[in-house]
Motif scaffolding. Structure first.
Motif, PDB file in Angstrom:
ATOM      1  N   TRP A  99       0.851  -1.187   0.000  1.00 18.58           N
ATOM      2  CA  TRP A  99       0.000   0.000   0.000  1.00 18.58           C
ATOM      3  C   TRP A  99       0.890   1.242   0.000  1.00 18.58           C
ATOM      4  O   TRP A  99       1.914   1.276   0.686  1.00 18.58           O
ATOM      5  CB  TRP A  99      -0.889   0.032   1.232  1.00 18.58           C
ATOM      6  CG  TRP A  99      -2.021  -0.941   1.194  1.00 18.58           C
ATOM      7  CD1 TRP A  99      -1.998  -2.248   1.608  1.00 18.58           C
ATOM      8  CD2 TRP A  99      -3.348  -0.698   0.727  1.00 18.58           C
ATOM      9  NE1 TRP A  99      -3.231  -2.826   1.432  1.00 18.58           N
ATOM     10  CE2 TRP A  99      -4.078  -1.903   0.888  1.00 18.58           C
ATOM     11  CE3 TRP A  99      -3.994   0.421   0.193  1.00 18.58           C
ATOM     12  CZ2 TRP A  99      -5.424  -2.007   0.529  1.00 18.58           C
ATOM     13  CZ3 TRP A  99      -5.327   0.318  -0.173  1.00 18.58           C
ATOM     14  CH2 TRP A  99      -6.029  -0.894   0.005  1.00 18.58           C
ATOM     15  N   ALA A 100       0.504   2.248  -0.758  1.00 20.47           N
ATOM     16  CA  ALA A 100       1.282   3.487  -0.797  1.00 20.47           C
ATOM     17  C   ALA A 100       0.384   4.675  -1.097  1.00 20.47           C
ATOM     18  O   ALA A 100      -0.627   4.544  -1.798  1.00 20.47           O
ATOM     19  CB  ALA A 100       2.392   3.395  -1.841  1.00 20.47           C
ATOM     20  N   LYS A 101       0.761   5.815  -0.550  1.00 21.08           N
ATOM     21  CA  LYS A 101       0.138   7.102  -0.889  1.00 21.08           C
ATOM     22  C   LYS A 101       1.255   8.014  -1.365  1.00 21.08           C
ATOM     23  O   LYS A 101       2.096   8.457  -0.580  1.00 21.08           O
ATOM     24  CB  LYS A 101      -0.595   7.704   0.316  1.00 21.08           C
ATOM     25  CG  LYS A 101      -1.267   9.042  -0.018  1.00 21.08           C
ATOM     26  CD  LYS A 101      -2.229   9.485   1.061  1.00 21.08           C
ATOM     27  CE  LYS A 101      -1.551   9.900   2.336  1.00 21.08           C
ATOM     28  NZ  LYS A 101      -2.469  10.531   3.297  1.00 21.08           N
ATOM     29  N   SER A 102       1.289   8.279  -2.657  1.00 24.06           N
ATOM     30  CA  SER A 102       2.374   9.069  -3.232  1.00 24.06           C
ATOM     31  C   SER A 102       2.144  10.554  -2.997  1.00 24.06           C
ATOM     32  O   SER A 102       1.009  11.035  -3.048  1.00 24.06           O
ATOM     33  CB  SER A 102       2.490   8.792  -4.732  1.00 24.06           C
ATOM     34  OG  SER A 102       3.607   9.461  -5.276  1.00 24.06           O
ATOM     35  N   GLU A 103       3.220  11.273  -2.736  1.00 24.35           N
ATOM     36  CA  GLU A 103       3.154  12.726  -2.557  1.00 24.35           C
ATOM     37  C   GLU A 103       4.051  13.430  -3.567  1.00 24.35           C
ATOM     38  O   GLU A 103       4.591  14.497  -3.297  1.00 24.35           O
ATOM     39  CB  GLU A 103       3.553  13.094  -1.126  1.00 24.35           C
ATOM     40  CG  GLU A 103       2.610  12.567  -0.051  1.00 24.35           C
ATOM     41  CD  GLU A 103       1.212  13.167  -0.125  1.00 24.35           C
ATOM     42  OE1 GLU A 103       1.038  14.194  -0.818  1.00 24.35           O
ATOM     43  OE2 GLU A 103       0.288  12.607   0.497  1.00 24.35           O
ATOM     44  N   GLN A 104       4.181  12.830  -4.739  1.00 24.91           N
ATOM     45  CA  GLN A 104       4.974  13.455  -5.794  1.00 24.91           C
ATOM     46  C   GLN A 104       4.380  13.100  -7.141  1.00 24.91           C
ATOM     47  O   GLN A 104       3.561  12.198  -7.264  1.00 24.91           O
ATOM     48  CB  GLN A 104       6.424  12.983  -5.737  1.00 24.91           C
ATOM     49  CG  GLN A 104       6.604  11.511  -6.058  1.00 24.91           C
ATOM     50  CD  GLN A 104       8.061  11.088  -6.094  1.00 24.91           C
ATOM     51  OE1 GLN A 104       8.854  11.480  -5.265  1.00 24.91           O
ATOM     52  NE2 GLN A 104       8.406  10.290  -7.091  1.00 24.91           N
ATOM     53  N   GLY A 105       4.812  13.824  -8.162  1.00 24.46           N
ATOM     54  CA  GLY A 105       4.354  13.564  -9.513  1.00 24.46           C
ATOM     55  C   GLY A 105       5.033  12.354 -10.123  1.00 24.46           C
ATOM     56  O   GLY A 105       5.835  11.661  -9.494  1.00 24.46           O
ATOM     57  N   SER A 106       4.721  12.086 -11.389  1.00 26.07           N
ATOM     58  CA  SER A 106       5.236  10.927 -12.088  1.00 26.07           C
ATOM     59  C   SER A 106       6.721  11.082 -12.408  1.00 26.07           C
ATOM     60  O   SER A 106       7.144  12.077 -12.994  1.00 26.07           O
ATOM     61  CB  SER A 106       4.453  10.721 -13.384  1.00 26.07           C
ATOM     62  OG  SER A 106       5.029   9.709 -14.173  1.00 26.07           O
ATOM     63  N   ASN A 107       7.530  10.106 -11.993  1.00 28.50           N
ATOM     64  CA  ASN A 107       8.952  10.079 -12.346  1.00 28.50           C
ATOM     65  C   ASN A 107       9.479   8.669 -12.099  1.00 28.50           C
ATOM     66  O   ASN A 107       8.707   7.732 -11.910  1.00 28.50           O
ATOM     67  CB  ASN A 107       9.752  11.125 -11.567  1.00 28.50           C
ATOM     68  CG  ASN A 107       9.639  10.965 -10.064  1.00 28.50           C
ATOM     69  OD1 ASN A 107       9.444   9.866  -9.555  1.00 28.50           O
ATOM     70  ND2 ASN A 107       9.759  12.064  -9.337  1.00 28.50           N
ATOM     71  N   ASN A 108      10.796   8.496 -12.105  1.00 23.08           N
ATOM     72  CA  ASN A 108      11.376   7.159 -11.949  1.00 23.08           C
ATOM     73  C   ASN A 108      11.994   6.925 -10.583  1.00 23.08           C
ATOM     74  O   ASN A 108      12.849   6.065 -10.426  1.00 23.08           O
ATOM     75  CB  ASN A 108      12.414   6.905 -13.048  1.00 23.08           C
ATOM     76  CG  ASN A 108      13.608   7.841 -12.945  1.00 23.08           C
ATOM     77  OD1 ASN A 108      13.599   8.801 -12.184  1.00 23.08           O
ATOM     78  ND2 ASN A 108      14.647   7.566 -13.721  1.00 23.08           N
ATOM     79  N   ASP A 109      11.566   7.682  -9.556  1.00 26.30           N
ATOM     80  CA  ASP A 109      12.063   7.450  -8.207  1.00 26.30           C
ATOM     81  C   ASP A 109      11.601   6.088  -7.688  1.00 26.30           C
ATOM     82  O   ASP A 109      10.538   5.589  -8.058  1.00 26.30           O
ATOM     83  CB  ASP A 109      11.601   8.551  -7.262  1.00 26.30           C
ATOM     84  CG  ASP A 109      12.294   9.880  -7.524  1.00 26.30           C
ATOM     85  OD1 ASP A 109      13.361   9.868  -8.178  1.00 26.30           O
ATOM     86  OD2 ASP A 109      11.775  10.922  -7.093  1.00 26.30           O
ATOM     87  N   ILE A 110      12.378   5.520  -6.784  1.00 27.15           N
ATOM     88  CA  ILE A 110      12.152   4.159  -6.294  1.00 27.15           C
ATOM     89  C   ILE A 110      11.096   4.152  -5.177  1.00 27.15           C
ATOM     90  O   ILE A 110      11.303   4.752  -4.124  1.00 27.15           O
ATOM     91  CB  ILE A 110      13.456   3.561  -5.739  1.00 27.15           C
ATOM     92  CG1 ILE A 110      14.542   3.536  -6.816  1.00 27.15           C
ATOM     93  CG2 ILE A 110      13.214   2.167  -5.176  1.00 27.15           C
ATOM     94  CD1 ILE A 110      15.938   3.345  -6.241  1.00 27.15           C
ATOM     95  N   ILE A 111       9.988   3.478  -5.383  1.00 28.50           N
ATOM     96  CA  ILE A 111       9.063   3.182  -4.292  1.00 28.50           C
ATOM     97  C   ILE A 111       9.507   1.873  -3.638  1.00 28.50           C
ATOM     98  O   ILE A 111       9.733   1.809  -2.437  1.00 28.50           O
ATOM     99  CB  ILE A 111       7.609   3.103  -4.795  1.00 28.50           C
ATOM    100  CG1 ILE A 111       7.199   4.431  -5.453  1.00 28.50           C
ATOM    101  CG2 ILE A 111       6.670   2.765  -3.634  1.00 28.50           C
ATOM    102  CD1 ILE A 111       5.801   4.436  -6.015  1.00 28.50           C
ATOM    103  N   LEU A 112       9.628   0.829  -4.438  1.00 31.28           N
ATOM    104  CA  LEU A 112      10.235  -0.436  -4.005  1.00 31.28           C
ATOM    105  C   LEU A 112      11.245  -0.860  -5.061  1.00 31.28           C
ATOM    106  O   LEU A 112      11.005  -0.664  -6.254  1.00 31.28           O
ATOM    107  CB  LEU A 112       9.191  -1.544  -3.862  1.00 31.28           C
ATOM    108  CG  LEU A 112       8.251  -1.556  -2.672  1.00 31.28           C
ATOM    109  CD1 LEU A 112       7.372  -2.805  -2.738  1.00 31.28           C
ATOM    110  CD2 LEU A 112       8.996  -1.530  -1.364  1.00 31.28           C
TER     111      LEU A 112
END
Length: 292
Positions: A118-131
């Protein structure tokens, strides 16, 4: 006669789901509730001893005082990341390359895994690592370059040639459940329990890949995360739905061996006897209606 216990239909279905092997706990690679609230360790409750070390826990998050631990009105205690490279919070699983590296990603027919979180993103679309990861565990590129990562715009992997499973960009400020399933050469993405993308792979990384939450010191992601579960097998659509519906059930202990986790029985009945995995909720009747 015992007083009937009023159960809503969704709750009953959630309870009944535990009577089958849908959770596949025996196939877990790791399970991190991310609900400790203090300290720099995110515990693994799968039994595989793959705790995650949280870097910059006291000042790299979105919680009070910039803590990585945050309180969410819907999810309770969660892990958060401010998305700032070099100083933002991120977590590394195990002690790679000796332990904690991801299930091997190959093109063989028996190569399987499932990523669920589960995740709640606080940024726009890019290639940063969530997992996932961008570099090896020592901080440099593999040779040839390789990585695997889930981002706000796609699930990417690199074999010296970036490939990806594309999906709709993840919106900001909304809790969502994400699942990536690999079965042989087929990758499938599920969002909030529904299939939302697929891809056939033609090449895979050669080396074991480390696992990070929220970045790797670089490519840090901004957002909140909860209930990360990785499996060494490909979950079915029905199994994914069960994981989605059972958010917040973090313990699989079942002392009375009735197929239901003790934490649910204590929460909804106050004991381990009134509820059972064969749906004999009470001796006499089940009453559908309002909340307990």
């Amino acid at each position: 006669m015992k007083r009937p216990l009023n159960l809503s239909i969704p709750l009953l279905l959630g309870l009944l789901a535990w009577t089958t092997p849908l959770a596949k706990s025996q196939d877990l690679f790791g399970w991190w509730p991310l609900n400790e609230g203090t300290g720099d360790t995110a515990n693994d409750i799968s039994g595989n001893d793959l705790s995650a070390l949280i870097n910059n826990v006291d000042f790299g998050g979105l919680g009070d005082g910039d803590s990585a631990w945050a309180e969410d009105p819907d999810f309770g205690t969660v892990l958060s990341f401010n998305g700032i490279d070099n100083s933002g919070a991120y977590a590394v699983v195990g002690n790679p390359p000796d332990s904690g590296t991801l299930p091997i990603f190959t093109t063989e027919a028996d190569s399987e895994f499932t990523w669920s979180f589960w995740a709640k993103s606080e940024q726009g679309s890019n290639n940063d690592i969530i997992l996932g990861n961008r570099y090896s565990s020592v901080g440099g590129d593999f040779a040839p370059r390789q990585f695997i990562k889930f981002t706000t715009r796609m699930f990417e992997w690199d074999t010296n040639n970036v490939q990806g499973l594309d999906y709709d960009d993840i919106p900001q400020g909304i809790w969502m459940h994400h699942v990536v399933v690999k079965s042989g050469t087929e990758l499938t993405y599920y969002r909030d329990g529904f299939q939302s993308g697929s891809r056939t792979i033609v090449a895979a990384p050669q080396d074991p890949q480390p696992l990070y939450f929220g970045g790797q010191g670089v490519e840090n992601w901004a957002g909140y995360m909860s209930d990360v579960r990785l499996y060494n097998t490909a979950l079915s659509e029905a199994e994914i739905q069960t994981v989605y519906e059972n958010r917040g059930v973090f313990s699989t202990e079942d002392d009375d061996e009735d197929g239901l986790p003790d934490v649910w029985e204590e929460k909804y009945a106050g004991n381990l006897t009134d509820l059972s995995g064969v749906a004999t909720v009470l001796e006499d009747e089940i009453s559908f209606g309002g909340p307990i």
